[in-house]
Design a protein around this motif. Structure first.
Motif, PDB file in Angstrom:
ATOM      1  N   THR A  28       0.915  -1.132   0.015  1.00  0.00           N
ATOM      2  CA  THR A  28       0.115   0.016   0.091  1.00  0.00           C
ATOM      3  C   THR A  28       0.977   1.137  -0.036  1.00  0.00           C
ATOM      4  N   MET A  29       2.012   1.071  -0.191  1.00  0.00           N
ATOM      5  CA  MET A  29       3.155   2.306  -0.021  1.00  0.00           C
ATOM      6  C   MET A  29       4.389   1.815  -1.120  1.00  0.00           C
ATOM      7  N   SER A  30       4.999   2.868  -1.468  1.00  0.00           N
ATOM      8  CA  SER A  30       6.077   2.539  -2.392  1.00  0.00           C
ATOM      9  C   SER A  30       7.258   2.072  -1.435  1.00  0.00           C
ATOM     10  N   ASP A  31       8.189   1.471  -2.252  1.00  0.00           N
ATOM     11  CA  ASP A  31       9.383   1.057  -1.356  1.00  0.00           C
ATOM     12  C   ASP A  31      10.027   1.969  -1.008  1.00  0.00           C
ATOM     13  N   TYR A  32      10.394   3.288  -1.365  1.00  0.00           N
ATOM     14  CA  TYR A  32      10.887   4.216  -0.758  1.00  0.00           C
ATOM     15  C   TYR A  32      10.419   4.772   0.174  1.00  0.00           C
ATOM     16  N   GLU A  33       8.913   5.001   0.316  1.00  0.00           N
ATOM     17  CA  GLU A  33       8.108   5.351   1.632  1.00  0.00           C
ATOM     18  C   GLU A  33       8.319   4.391   2.539  1.00  0.00           C
ATOM     19  N   TYR A  34       8.465   3.194   2.410  1.00  0.00           N
ATOM     20  CA  TYR A  34       8.636   2.032   3.330  1.00  0.00           C
ATOM     21  C   TYR A  34      10.027   2.439   3.859  1.00  0.00           C
ATOM     22  N   ASP A  35      10.941   2.455   3.006  1.00  0.00           N
ATOM     23  CA  ASP A  35      12.508   2.394   3.350  1.00  0.00           C
ATOM     24  C   ASP A  35      12.851   3.896   4.332  1.00  0.00           C
ATOM     25  N   LYS A 112      20.070  -3.798  -8.845  1.00  0.00           N
ATOM     26  CA  LYS A 112      19.282  -4.258  -7.921  1.00  0.00           C
ATOM     27  C   LYS A 112      18.000  -4.622  -8.561  1.00  0.00           C
ATOM     28  N   VAL A 113      17.670  -5.888  -9.079  1.00  0.00           N
ATOM     29  CA  VAL A 113      16.623  -6.358  -9.755  1.00  0.00           C
ATOM     30  C   VAL A 113      15.294  -6.326  -8.783  1.00  0.00           C
ATOM     31  N   ASP A 114      14.137  -5.631  -9.256  1.00  0.00           N
ATOM     32  CA  ASP A 114      12.981  -5.344  -8.423  1.00  0.00           C
ATOM     33  C   ASP A 114      12.138  -6.657  -8.537  1.00  0.00           C
ATOM     34  N   GLY A 115      12.344  -7.843  -8.075  1.00  0.00           N
ATOM     35  CA  GLY A 115      11.564  -8.965  -8.257  1.00  0.00           C
ATOM     36  C   GLY A 115      11.448 -10.051  -7.054  1.00  0.00           C
ATOM     37  N   LEU A 116      11.511 -11.203  -7.111  1.00  0.00           N
ATOM     38  CA  LEU A 116      11.391 -11.997  -5.922  1.00  0.00           C
ATOM     39  C   LEU A 116      12.563 -12.940  -6.065  1.00  0.00           C
ATOM     40  N   SER A 117      13.324 -13.056  -4.795  1.00  0.00           N
ATOM     41  CA  SER A 117      14.442 -13.867  -4.716  1.00  0.00           C
ATOM     42  C   SER A 117      14.349 -15.105  -4.185  1.00  0.00           C
ATOM     43  N   VAL A 118      15.180 -16.130  -4.989  1.00  0.00           N
ATOM     44  CA  VAL A 118      14.879 -17.419  -4.905  1.00  0.00           C
ATOM     45  C   VAL A 118      16.463 -18.196  -4.938  1.00  0.00           C
ATOM     46  N   ALA A 119      16.163 -19.292  -4.195  1.00  0.00           N
ATOM     47  CA  ALA A 119      17.441 -20.012  -4.354  1.00  0.00           C
ATOM     48  C   ALA A 119      17.299 -21.236  -5.241  1.00  0.00           C
ATOM     49  N   ILE A 276      14.317  -2.079 -11.831  1.00  0.00           N
ATOM     50  CA  ILE A 276      15.308  -2.016 -10.834  1.00  0.00           C
ATOM     51  C   ILE A 276      14.783  -0.983  -9.900  1.00  0.00           C
ATOM     52  N   ASP A 277      15.359  -1.109  -8.488  1.00  0.00           N
ATOM     53  CA  ASP A 277      15.054  -0.158  -7.509  1.00  0.00           C
ATOM     54  C   ASP A 277      16.228   0.363  -6.852  1.00  0.00           C
ATOM     55  N   GLY A 278      17.390  -0.092  -7.467  1.00  0.00           N
ATOM     56  CA  GLY A 278      18.628   0.419  -6.883  1.00  0.00           C
ATOM     57  C   GLY A 278      19.916  -0.279  -7.375  1.00  0.00           C
ATOM     58  N   ALA A 304      22.948  -2.020  -0.342  1.00  0.00           N
ATOM     59  CA  ALA A 304      22.129  -1.752  -1.557  1.00  0.00           C
ATOM     60  C   ALA A 304      21.741  -0.198  -1.535  1.00  0.00           C
ATOM     61  N   PHE A 305      22.331   0.580  -2.632  1.00  0.00           N
ATOM     62  CA  PHE A 305      21.760   1.984  -2.731  1.00  0.00           C
ATOM     63  C   PHE A 305      20.585   2.058  -3.530  1.00  0.00           C
ATOM     64  N   LYS A 306      19.573   2.570  -2.814  1.00  0.00           N
ATOM     65  CA  LYS A 306      18.244   2.614  -3.138  1.00  0.00           C
ATOM     66  C   LYS A 306      17.810   3.969  -4.091  1.00  0.00           C
ATOM     67  N   TYR A 307      17.388   4.049  -5.034  1.00  0.00           N
ATOM     68  CA  TYR A 307      17.214   5.253  -5.848  1.00  0.00           C
ATOM     69  C   TYR A 307      15.975   5.975  -5.325  1.00  0.00           C
ATOM     70  N   PRO A 308      16.157   7.094  -5.024  1.00  0.00           N
ATOM     71  CA  PRO A 308      14.611   7.672  -4.616  1.00  0.00           C
ATOM     72  C   PRO A 308      13.902   8.131  -5.998  1.00  0.00           C
ATOM     73  N   PRO A 309      12.685   8.234  -5.862  1.00  0.00           N
ATOM     74  CA  PRO A 309      12.000   8.557  -6.837  1.00  0.00           C
ATOM     75  C   PRO A 309      12.036  10.245  -7.280  1.00  0.00           C
TER      76      PRO A 309
END
Length: 659
Positions: A28-35, A112-119, A276-278, A304-309
């Motif tokens: 319900t909020m952007s990644d940047y707001e959460y961070d 930094k790919v904005d997806g779902l991390s898996v092993a 990507i988000d960073g 991880a460097f996070k890019y601000p919008p």
């Protein structure tokens, strides 16, 4: 400020949104707001360590795995990274590395790919298991869904006893846009963004659905390799590339080159096929990583460097209205060009009338623009201090800008929709619906062929289908003489369908497959339905005031009447072929559940309806009987709880056979 109150407030907000993001995949909020909120909480807890509690969002790595998949414990934890947000924090990180490791530290810098991390786990070179990150230690076994990702090799060239790699599953932007366009044609809800689409697809219980979503992966780390030694992270990436993995783009750099590469990735982010988000900065030496170790939450050797919008001002030059394939009018702001997230933005969606009214956006305004989710330009707010005199509030038009038909607002939402039966903007959606299996059931006429027919000018409305010629169709891409002849034959067969299929195929709002059958059986002919008043319609069971109004408005429009007249000329049946066998089930409602061995579900439904009964998809107190086949589930249980009589197939057959 009462810091105790603020700490609790932040925890509540972050816990709620963490649950929605990590567990429900519905943020319900952007990644940047959460961070930013998480950073504020970390700083408050650092200043008041006595307030730190084990349940604080800062004291755990990630979220809980969803139910529905088998939990899987990672042998090598999938750690998260500490976030940094500006060049000063990057320098502080590289300075710490220099102080600990010396001046010659090398770094790997990667998007930094904005997806779902898996092993992904391999034994003797064969893929045996894959799991989501989960909370870093316990994830979900999604092996079967990962097998559907074509870029994941099932067999490796080198047969190491065990190999575990880590990657990020994503949906390419091009695939996301294509799937959403298809969903729009089919009238399905659109997916919010590629990240949520990838996460939801990987958690589908049916691998066939996951396969249709065409997910991809970027591998970025070697977790474990039995029988193989490496000195550098970059060596592991080169090795994994040789094993046929799709690898993350990366560069090996010195400290003074790191920020420049972070900025370059940001400038060129739209050139990647994935969001990507960073950018990730990692120490390249594996032995140095062991020396540095990890905190309770993060490895010390990476950030991880996070890019601000980006937010920039732009002027609203005009507001134009587009009509979507489902008839929804979508306003769009035409802006003075502004550079955001590596691309030049000249338009921003305004969503609907409520959005425009709430923000009071007017032509001539100066507005603040950013890219929502780094993809879609959106207007954050109006700079009212710069509003010129003489501007007026914007109101959507009362008629469709494409075909001139009246528009109406959805009863249950903010969407304003064109009501034109032959609106060119809705043509693809209308034709796809008309040809669908539950409508006119024209075999072979899927969305891609519909689009070719429209683009070639061969079809402009549903009636044009019945004047198609096989030689013209054969000229289309991926069509030949035989395929064209089969299509023409299928179109011809559809002329003999029951009236109920035609009524449903017309796409009248609020009229589904079941309502179409009720209307066809009640009125007998399309002419009788067209002559019916709203009062006559509401007198029918299951037809309410809203549905009745939608029917009368649709059938009274000149566009609708012209389409029906042309279908009649083409020989399409407009009479109900269904005849009541008797009224033994009059006033009764049946629910079918489980696997029926004597009939398929549609045949059983037809036999009930031919005898005056109704079939519902859910059990309620109004249900008369539940017919339970093999492996009946929750509907049977609910029927038993409500004391609804349950019929076996044999008992149901006896009811049908009795006089």
């Amino acid at each position: 400020m009462d810091y105790r109150k603020r700490i609790q407030e932040l925890r509540d907000i972050l816990n709620e949104n963490g649950y929605r993001y990590y567990v429900l995949d519905a943020p319900t909020m952007s990644d940047y707001e959460y961070d930013m909120l998480n950073r504020e909480l970390e700083e408050l807890e650092a200043a008041h360590p006595e307030e730190i509690t084990p349940d604080s969002p800062t004291q755990r790595v990630g979220g809980k795995p969803l139910q529905g998949f088998t939990p899987y414990t990672h042998e090598v934890p999938l750690e998260s990274l500490q976030d940094v947000f500006d060049d000063q924090e990057v320098r502080e990180f590289t300075d710490r590395m220099t102080q600990t490791l010396g001046p010659d530290v090398e770094y790997s810098v990667e998007p930094k790919v904005d997806g779902l991390s898996v092993a992904l786990e391999y034994r003797d070179g064969v893929f045996v298991r894959g799991a989501t990150r989960g909370d870093g230690r316990v994830g979900e076994d999604v092996t079967e869904n990962l097998r559907t990702i074509r870029s994941i090799p099932m067999v490796l060239p080198e047969k190491l006893p065990r190999l575990i790699v880590r990657g990020e599953v994503y949906m390419a932007r091009s695939v996301f846009e294509e799937i959403n366009a298809q969903r729009e044609l089919e009238g399905k809800p659109l997916m919010a963004n590629p990240r949520n689409a990838a996460a939801g697809s990987l958690r589908q219980l049916d691998p066939k659905i996951a396969a249709q979503r065409r997910l991809d992966i970027q591998v970025f780390n070697l977790q474990l390799a039995e029988g193989k030694d490496f000195r550098l992270h970059s060596e592991t990436l080169e090795y994994l590339a040789s094993q046929h993995f799709r690898m993350i783009p990366h560069k090996t750099l010195r400290a003074d080159e790191v920020q420049k590469e972070i900025d370059r990735i940001n400038d060129q982010r739209m050139e990647y096929p994935f969001d990507i988000d960073g950018a990730v900065v990692k120490v390249n030496s594996l032995s140095d990583r062991e020396t540095l170790g990890s905190t309770a939450k993060f490895p010390k050797w990476a950030v991880a460097f996070k890019y601000p919008p980006e937010k920039k001002p732009a002027k609203v030059l005009d507001i134009v209205v587009q009509v979507g394939r489902t008839g929804v009018l979508t306003p769009k702001a035409v802006l003075t060009p502004v550079r955001l997230a590596g691309t030049t933005v000249t338009n921003a969606t305004l969503h609907n009338q409520d959005y425009i009214t709430q923000k009071d956006i007017r032509i001539g305004d100066t507005v603040i623009v950013q890219k929502a989710g780094e993809i879609i330009p959106e207007i954050l707010e109006v700079d009212f201090k710069q509003r010129p005199e003489g501007t007026v509030p914007y109101v959507l038009p009362q008629t469709c800008p494409v075909c001139g038909a009246p528009v109406e607002r959805d009863e249950d939402g903010a969407a304003v929709r064109c009501t034109g039966a032959e609106c060119p903007a809705q043509l693809l959606r209308n034709l796809t619906h008309f040809a669908g299996r539950d409508a006119m059931d024209i075999d072979g006429l899927g969305p891609s062929l519909v689009e070719q027919l429209v683009d070639s000018g061969l079809v402009r409305n549903a009636a044009d289908l019945y004047s198609l010629r096989a030689p013209d169709v054969a000229q289309l891409e991926r069509m030949g003489e035989k395929s064209a002849e089969n299509l023409i034959a299928a179109i011809a067969r559809s002329k003999d369908n029951d009236l109920s299929k035609l009524i449903y195929g017309l796409g009248i709002r609020q009229v589904g497959e079941k309502a179409a059958k009720v209307l066809a059986m009640h009125f007998g002919t399309l002419d009788a339905l067209m002559a019916a008043t709203a009062e006559e319609l509401t007198a029918i069971d299951d037809v309410g005031e809203i549905t009745a109004r939608c029917i009368t408005e649709y059938l009274s429009q000149p566009q609708s009447q012209d389409l029906i007249a042309r279908l009649r000329e083409a020989g399409v049946n407009m009479t109900s072929q269904a005849e009541l066998v008797d009224q033994r089930f009059a006033g009764m409602t049946f629910v079918l559940t489980g696997t029926l061995t004597n009939w398929d579900r549609k045949a059983a439904q037809a036999m009930i309806e031919e005898r005056g009964g109704k079939v519902s998809g859910s059990v309620s107190k109004k249900t008369t009987y539940v017919v339970a086949g093999e492996a009946a589930g929750s509907k049977l249980k609910k029927a038993q709880e409500l004391n609804i009589p349950v019929l076996t197939e044999e008992a149901f057959a006896q009811m049908l056979a009795s006089d």
